[in-house]
Design an enzyme around this catalytic site. Sequence first.
Site, PDB file in Angstrom:
ATOM      1  N   GLY A  76       0.835  -0.846  -0.165  1.00  0.00           N
ATOM      2  CA  GLY A  76       0.182  -0.153   0.071  1.00  0.00           C
ATOM      3  C   GLY A  76       1.093   1.246   0.104  1.00  0.00           C
ATOM      4  O   GLY A  76       2.467   1.242   0.018  1.00  0.00           O
ATOM      5  N   CYS A 103       4.980  -6.161   1.836  1.00  0.00           N
ATOM      6  CA  CYS A 103       5.759  -4.781   1.567  1.00  0.00           C
ATOM      7  C   CYS A 103       4.772  -3.999   2.589  1.00  0.00           C
ATOM      8  O   CYS A 103       5.509  -3.983   3.995  1.00  0.00           O
ATOM      9  CB  CYS A 103       4.997  -4.496  -0.338  1.00  0.00           C
ATOM     10  SG  CYS A 103       5.496  -2.030  -0.032  1.00  0.00           S
ATOM     11  N   TYR A 104       4.185  -3.244   2.446  1.00  0.00           N
ATOM     12  CA  TYR A 104       3.379  -2.635   3.647  1.00  0.00           C
ATOM     13  C   TYR A 104       2.563  -3.756   4.670  1.00  0.00           C
ATOM     14  O   TYR A 104       3.801  -3.070   6.014  1.00  0.00           O
ATOM     15  CB  TYR A 104       1.720  -1.304   3.415  1.00  0.00           C
ATOM     16  CG  TYR A 104       1.185  -0.683   4.209  1.00  0.00           C
ATOM     17  CD1 TYR A 104       2.182  -0.005   4.458  1.00  0.00           C
ATOM     18  CD2 TYR A 104       0.242  -0.914   4.703  1.00  0.00           C
ATOM     19  CE1 TYR A 104       1.387   0.535   5.131  1.00  0.00           C
ATOM     20  CE2 TYR A 104      -0.315  -1.062   5.973  1.00  0.00           C
ATOM     21  CZ  TYR A 104       0.043   1.001   5.950  1.00  0.00           C
ATOM     22  OH  TYR A 104      -0.532   1.641   7.504  1.00  0.00           O
ATOM     23  N   HIS A 189       7.653  -7.222  -3.946  1.00  0.00           N
ATOM     24  CA  HIS A 189       6.336  -8.593  -4.716  1.00  0.00           C
ATOM     25  C   HIS A 189       6.438  -9.847  -4.930  1.00  0.00           C
ATOM     26  O   HIS A 189       6.488  -9.650  -6.327  1.00  0.00           O
ATOM     27  CB  HIS A 189       5.484  -6.994  -5.407  1.00  0.00           C
ATOM     28  CG  HIS A 189       4.881  -5.960  -4.718  1.00  0.00           C
ATOM     29  ND1 HIS A 189       4.062  -5.467  -3.961  1.00  0.00           N
ATOM     30  CD2 HIS A 189       6.689  -4.875  -4.325  1.00  0.00           C
ATOM     31  CE1 HIS A 189       3.977  -4.336  -3.591  1.00  0.00           C
ATOM     32  NE2 HIS A 189       5.883  -4.320  -4.311  1.00  0.00           N
ATOM     33  N   GLU A 191       4.023 -11.520  -6.147  1.00  0.00           N
ATOM     34  CA  GLU A 191       3.313 -11.154  -6.510  1.00  0.00           C
ATOM     35  C   GLU A 191       3.542 -11.482  -8.581  1.00  0.00           C
ATOM     36  O   GLU A 191       2.862 -12.013  -9.598  1.00  0.00           O
ATOM     37  CB  GLU A 191       2.431 -10.865  -6.155  1.00  0.00           C
ATOM     38  CG  GLU A 191       1.795  -9.404  -7.065  1.00  0.00           C
ATOM     39  CD  GLU A 191       2.581  -8.838  -5.737  1.00  0.00           C
ATOM     40  OE1 GLU A 191       1.934  -7.878  -4.904  1.00  0.00           O
ATOM     41  OE2 GLU A 191       3.051  -9.544  -4.708  1.00  0.00           O
ATOM     42  N   ASP A 247     -12.329  -9.121 -23.977  1.00  0.00           N
ATOM     43  CA  ASP A 247     -14.057  -8.763 -22.737  1.00  0.00           C
ATOM     44  C   ASP A 247     -15.112  -8.524 -23.370  1.00  0.00           C
ATOM     45  O   ASP A 247     -16.047  -9.155 -22.517  1.00  0.00           O
ATOM     46  CB  ASP A 247     -13.133  -7.593 -21.527  1.00  0.00           C
ATOM     47  CG  ASP A 247     -11.877  -7.993 -21.863  1.00  0.00           C
ATOM     48  OD1 ASP A 247     -11.428  -8.603 -21.856  1.00  0.00           O
ATOM     49  OD2 ASP A 247     -10.892  -6.721 -20.944  1.00  0.00           O
ATOM     50  N   LYS A 415      -7.596 -10.810 -17.062  1.00  0.00           N
ATOM     51  CA  LYS A 415      -7.930 -11.209 -18.444  1.00  0.00           C
ATOM     52  C   LYS A 415      -7.451 -12.474 -18.963  1.00  0.00           C
ATOM     53  O   LYS A 415      -8.687 -12.770 -20.186  1.00  0.00           O
ATOM     54  CB  LYS A 415      -6.739 -10.176 -18.938  1.00  0.00           C
ATOM     55  CG  LYS A 415      -6.266 -10.472 -20.265  1.00  0.00           C
ATOM     56  CD  LYS A 415      -8.077  -9.589 -21.267  1.00  0.00           C
ATOM     57  CE  LYS A 415      -7.537  -8.479 -21.527  1.00  0.00           C
ATOM     58  NZ  LYS A 415      -8.766  -8.003 -22.092  1.00  0.00           N
TER      59      LYS A 415
END
Length: 692
Positions: A76, A103-104, A189, A191, A247, A415
Amino acid sequence: MALCNGDTKLEITGEQKAGSCLYEGAVVILDAGAQYGKVIDRRVRELLVQSEILPLETPAFAIREQGFRAIIISGGPNSVYAEDAPWFDPAIFTIGKPVLGICYGMQMMNKVFGGTVHRKSVREDGVFSISVDNSCSLFRGLQKEELVLLTHGDSVDKLADGFKVVAQSGNIIAGIANEQKKLYSTQFHPEVDLTEHGMDMLKNFLFDIAGCSSNFTVQNREEACIREIREKVDKSKVLVLLSGGVDSTVCTALLNKALNQEQVIAVHIDNGFMRKRESQAVEEALKKLGINVKVVNAAHTFYNGTTTLPISDEDRTPRKRISKTLNMTTNPEEKRKIIGDTFVKVANEVIGEMNLKPEDVYLAQGTLRPDLIESASVIASGKAEVIKTHHNDTELIRKLRDEGKVIEPLKDFHKDEVRALGRELGLPEDIVSRHPFPGPGLAIRVICADEPYICKDFAETNNILKIIADFSASVKKPHTLLQRVKSCISDEEQEKLMQITSLHSLYAFLLPIKTVGVQGDCRSYSYVCGISSKDVPHWESLIFLARLIPRMCHTINRVVYVFGPQVKEPPTDITPTFLTTGVLSTLRQADFVAHTILRESGFSGKISQMPIILTPLHFDRDPLQKQPSCRRSVVIRTFITSDFMTGIPATPGNHIPEEVALKMVTEITKIPGISRVMYDLTSKPPGTTEWE
C-alpha cells in the site's frame, strides 16, 4: 474490538454473519491499497485456490468465522507511522492462520510484534537481486540469490521480537519470518512477473505452509455467473455495448448462454478511434457467432463531445465548468472522461431509438477486476491510488451501477481467466487470443499537447542523464551530480554501467512530453527519456539502462530508444497535436502497418499487447534555421505480461526477431508526416502499458 491506529470499531452485519464458513479453505487478501492487490488475487486463482479481497480493517473474528484458511496482506502507499495510516485488527496475526505480509504488510507485521520501521533517504523502485535464506519454508527450493521487484521508501529498522531475517537487499531487510507461528513477510512483491520465482514462493505459502487445495475452476465460476445474470436480469432486456475486444465479446457470449436470444441486444458504437477496418471486422466476427450486431457510427459526436469538470483542481465547491470539445482537449484524464460520458449519452440515444424503456433495460459491460483496481473503484478496492480513469468507469457509469442498472458479469475475472472462459463458451481462438485494445481506442494513443512539458528540473535531469550515458568518462571528472548517481546504484551496477558506456557511444536526453506511470503505489505523470546511439542498438544494454534510469531520476517513468542516426539536437518544442481526423489517420496507418508486420512474422502470440503511440515530437531540425515543429514521431510499445498489472517490453533478438522490429521502423517511417520511430524499453512499473 479496537483497531490498530485508532479506536473505531467495525461491526459485522447480519448478512456477513449469515455467510459464516462461506470461504472454507479460501485465502483472504486484506487490501492495504496496493496497485498489485488484484495481481495477488489473480496469482492465487491461477493456482486454482479461491481468494476474496476484503478491506484491511476486517476484524480477525470475521476472518475466522468465514472459514478462511490463510491471510495475505497487500502492499500500500501509506506509512505505518503516518497519522492517516489505515486501521487494522492486530489479532489477525494471533488467530492461528498462516499470514503472508507483502511490502506494507511486512511493515505492519513487524510493528505489531515490537519492531520499528523508518523512512530511508533512497527509495528502492525496480528489480533488485536479493539474498534469501532457502531453509525458510517460504523460499524452499529457490536459489540463494533471487531477482525481485521492490517499490518502497520505508524499511524495517529494528526487527520484531521472535522473528528472523530471511531475505536481504544489501543492508535493507527484504524478508522476515516466525516459522513457529507461520507468519511470513516480504518487502518485495512475490506476486508480479518481475519477481522471477514469485510463483514458487506463493506455492510454498499456499500449499506447504497453509495447506490449501486447488479446486477453484473456471467451469464452477461460469455456472455462478450464469445464475447471477438470470437472477438480476429476470425478463428484462440487456443492452451490451460491444467494443469488439475479448472482454465485451466474452461478456456477450456469456449473456447469450444465460438468457433468451431476444433479451440480448448487441450494439457496437464506432467512436472514430477504432483501428483500421476494426468496426467491419467486429461485425463480421460476431455474426459468425450467431449474434446480430447494430453498428452505430458516432465519430462526429465523439470528436465534438464535452463533459463537466470542476472549476479548478483546488476548487472544492460543487461548481462545474464545461470542458473544451474532445478534438481541442490535451489533458489525458479529461479526454477519457469526455469519451466515457459521450459513450453513455450515445447509448441512451440508442435505447431511445430502439423504443426501449430505460427502466426495463440493463447496461452490460465487460469490465474486469484490473479495470476497477486501476480506477480505484469501490467494488475492487476503496484504498488504491488512481492510476488511470477507465472510459467505462466514469461518474455516470458509477451512478448507473449505484442504481443497480449496470451488469458486469466479468468484474471478478482477470484477463487470462476471461480467455479461458471464452474457450469454455466455444468462442474461436482468433477472438479469444486477440490483443487487448482500450475502449477509448486510438484517442489515448495520441499524446496531445499544445506546449512542451518542461519543468524547472529539466536542465538538471538532462545533466544527470549525460553522466549516466557517458559514465565511463564522467567518473574521471568529479561532479556533485556524479555522487548522486553513484549513491543510487550498487557497485555491481556501476561496473556494468562502466562497461556499457565504454563499449557504446550513447546519448541520453529528456523529451518535452509527459506520460503516465506508476512509482511506489501511486500514479505519476513524468518525463520520457530518449536514448540515441552511433552504433547499432545493443538491446541488452539498453534494457539495463531503462531499468536503471527511472530508479535514479524519479521524474522519469519511461525510457525509449530512438532509431536512426544519433540525435544531435533533441527537440525542446512540440508539434501542436489534437484528436483531429488527420492526426488519427496517421496513427491508424502506423498501427495497421506495425500490427500487420507482427502478425505476418508469426510472433503476434509472443506479445501480450503492442500499443502504437503518436507523439508530438519533430527531430532533426537545425536550431539555427529555426525550423518549425510540424512532424510527429511514433513509439512502438511492446508488452509481455501474464497479468496486465506488471510486465516487460519485448527485447528484439530475444522475444521477437530484430528484423521484425526493424521492418516496422522502415515501413512506419514511409508514412507522410513521420519524423522518427522510437521503441519503448520500459517495464511496468514504472511505465504503464499505455502512455496515457
